[in-house]
Write an enzyme that holds these catalytic residues in place. Structure first.
Site, PDB file in Angstrom:
ATOM      1  N   CYS A   1      -4.860  -0.565   8.750  1.00 32.73           N
ATOM      2  CA  CYS A   1      -4.204  -1.013   7.522  1.00 32.73           C
ATOM      3  C   CYS A   1      -2.934  -1.742   7.924  1.00 32.73           C
ATOM      4  CB  CYS A   1      -3.867   0.155   6.594  1.00 32.73           C
ATOM      5  SG  CYS A   1      -2.913  -0.371   5.136  1.00 32.73           S
TER       6      CYS A   1
ATOM      7  N   SER B   1     -11.230  -5.406  -1.300  1.00 33.72           N
ATOM      8  CA  SER B   1     -11.115  -4.226  -0.458  1.00 33.72           C
ATOM      9  C   SER B   1     -11.781  -3.060  -1.161  1.00 33.72           C
ATOM     10  CB  SER B   1      -9.643  -3.901  -0.189  1.00 33.72           C
ATOM     11  OG  SER B   1      -9.509  -2.726   0.591  1.00 33.72           O
TER      12      SER B   1
ATOM     13  N   SER C   1       0.835  -1.201   0.000  1.00 35.25           N
ATOM     14  CA  SER C   1       0.000   0.000   0.000  1.00 35.25           C
ATOM     15  C   SER C   1       0.868   1.248   0.000  1.00 35.25           C
ATOM     16  CB  SER C   1      -0.915   0.023   1.235  1.00 35.25           C
ATOM     17  OG  SER C   1      -1.901  -0.979   1.184  1.00 35.25           O
TER      18      SER C   1
ATOM     19  N   ASN D   1      -0.703  -3.229   5.995  1.00 32.71           N
ATOM     20  CA  ASN D   1       0.445  -2.913   5.161  1.00 32.71           C
ATOM     21  C   ASN D   1       1.113  -1.620   5.602  1.00 32.71           C
ATOM     22  OD1 ASN D   1       0.950  -4.882   2.949  1.00 32.71           O
ATOM     23  ND2 ASN D   1      -1.223  -4.566   2.564  1.00 32.71           N
TER      24      ASN D   1
ATOM     25  N   SER E   1      -7.952   1.162  -3.730  1.00 29.51           N
ATOM     26  CA  SER E   1      -8.056   1.094  -2.273  1.00 29.51           C
ATOM     27  C   SER E   1      -6.689   1.036  -1.618  1.00 29.51           C
ATOM     28  CB  SER E   1      -8.885  -0.129  -1.865  1.00 29.51           C
ATOM     29  OG  SER E   1      -8.208  -1.334  -2.179  1.00 29.51           O
TER      30      SER E   1
ATOM     31  N   MET F   1      -4.290  -7.516   1.699  1.00 31.37           N
ATOM     32  CA  MET F   1      -4.239  -6.532   2.774  1.00 31.37           C
ATOM     33  C   MET F   1      -3.510  -7.151   3.964  1.00 31.37           C
ATOM     34  SD  MET F   1      -7.257  -6.862   1.012  1.00 31.37           S
ATOM     35  CE  MET F   1      -8.628  -7.356   2.055  1.00 31.37           C
ATOM     36  N   GLY F   2      -2.679  -6.357   4.639  1.00 29.49           N
ATOM     37  CA  GLY F   2      -1.933  -6.896   5.772  1.00 29.49           C
ATOM     38  C   GLY F   2      -2.833  -7.349   6.904  1.00 29.49           C
TER      39      GLY F   2
END
Length: 392
Positions: free
Chosen positions: A104, A308, A19, A106, A66, A317-318
């Protein structure tokens, strides 16, 4: 028509994991934006270039996905035993909405490096060479993240040979520990909100679907790929170009959010786009990643594809990776079953850009599962620093 001059605000543009986002120190924001509310949201929307009916965010810092329409605010921590507080805002591209409902994962990798470079970590805590351990209070969900940031000659080391699928170039690895990762946001922190490792979602117009509803890293709805007519090897173009499929996923997400207790009614999902996430899983299979790299079934424990903000994510996504690792560690979840069942403390899964390994620890006590920790390696890099300018 207003002809006020632009204001400029100190900011840093960073990549964290797969991201990118605009990072601010709380103290650098205009006074009205130093507190949650409409002024802060309006500022971040304008910085990113939203809402944009063209869907491009041309007049802002956002990248029209996103993964690239994100903002982070970091401050000296208000919590004992922590270095910094980290607040994440998912900025909608087409709507005037900043969603503060989740983390988030990431960009979590970039918080420690940003905090060190921004003078928010005490100098005596930063070694000349080695690892600086930064304890981060994730303010959206009220959880602790521990970042292990490499330091060379007293500065954050950003270059290295750690490769992360979904990121073109190698960089230095930042190890992350997500402690007690059951989402502790405003709705509470139960790992399985319904008390079940598998539920049945009855979605009008879609049908009845088995689902694992889990609150780890970020609230996530896991489905079986085969129940949706998929194989788990899909790339973005197979999903994102199919308006009917995206509408079905959004309907499932909305009904799942109600069942998880995240929203009161299905219509509320429209203003809560960031959470819950929705993902589908399948047993290992050969496929070709978006980079052209061949992924062999023997390299992974299972396949996962996640959406997402209404689109299939280009990688993972992390926070959803935390959910995957946690669910994989608990026998009987759809994630665990796709990985072959049994007990495990780590899993490697295939996503559209390649593979990712995530570790997790979970335990059963008094008939209830709890998650104690999730671990993963990411990387982060400063892309630009200076000031963002916003029309006054």
């Amino acid at each position: 028509m207003s002809k006020l001059p632009q204001i400029k605000i100190p900011a840093t543009y960073l990549r964290g994991g797969t991201s990118k986002g605009v990072f601010f120190r709380l103290q650098d924001l205009p006074g009205a934006a130093q507190h949650s509310g409409p002024a802060r949201d309006a500022l971040l929307l304008r910085v990113l270039g939203s809402p944009d009916p063209y869907g491009k965010q041309i007049d802002g810092m956002g990248g029209a996905t996103s993964s690239t329409s994100k903002a982070v605010i970091v401050s000296a921590s208000s919590q004992p035993g922590h270095d910094v507080d980290y607040l994440f805002g998912q900025v909608s591209i087409g709507q005037p909405v900043v969603d503060w409902s989740g983390n988030c994962g990431n960009l979590s990798a970039a918080v420690g490096p940003f905090a060190i470079a921004g003078g928010l970590v005490a100098k005596e805590r930063i070694p000349d060479n080695g690892i600086c351990t930064v304890r981060i209070w994730q303010a959206n969900i009220g959880k602790t993240i521990v970042a292990h940031v490499p330091i060379t000659h007293g500065q954050v080391q950003e270059t290295g040979d750690f490769e992360l699928d979904g990121v073109t170039f190698p960089a230095a690895e930042v190890q992350l520990e997500f402690l007690d990762p059951a989402d502790g946001g405003e709705e509470g922190g139960a790992l399985f909100p319904t008390g079940n490792v598998v539920d049945t979602l009855d979605v009008p117009g879609v049908g009845r679907l088995p689902a694992t509803l889990i609150n780890a890293g970020i609230p996530t709805i896991f489905l079986n790929a085969r129940d949706l007519g998929y194989t788990g090897t899909e790339r973005q173009d197979a999903i994102n170009g199919d308006a009917a499929a995206l509408a079905r996923f959004e309907a499932i997400r909305a009904w799942g959010a109600v069942k998880m207790g995240l929203i009161a009614q299905v219509a509320d999902a429209a203003t809560r786009q960031h959470t819950p996430k929705i993902a589908f899983v399948a047993p290992p299979a050969d496929y070709v990643a978006s980079s052209g790299k061949a992924v062999q079934a023997g390299e992974v424990d299972l396949l996962v594809r996640a959406l997402s903000m209404g689109q299939l994510h280009h990688a993972m996504m992390g926070t959803a990776a935390v959910a995957i690792g946690t669910a994989a560690a608990i026998p009987g979840t759809l994630v665990n079953l796709a990985a072959g069942g049994g007990t495990r403390n780590a899993v490697r899964f295939g996503h559209p850009s390649g593979t990712l390994r995530v570790g997790a620890e979970a335990r059963l006590a008094n008939g209830q599962w709890t998650a104690t920790k999730a671990l993963m390696g990411r990387s982060a890099r400063v892309l630009m620093e200076g000031w963002v300018r916003v029309p006054g």
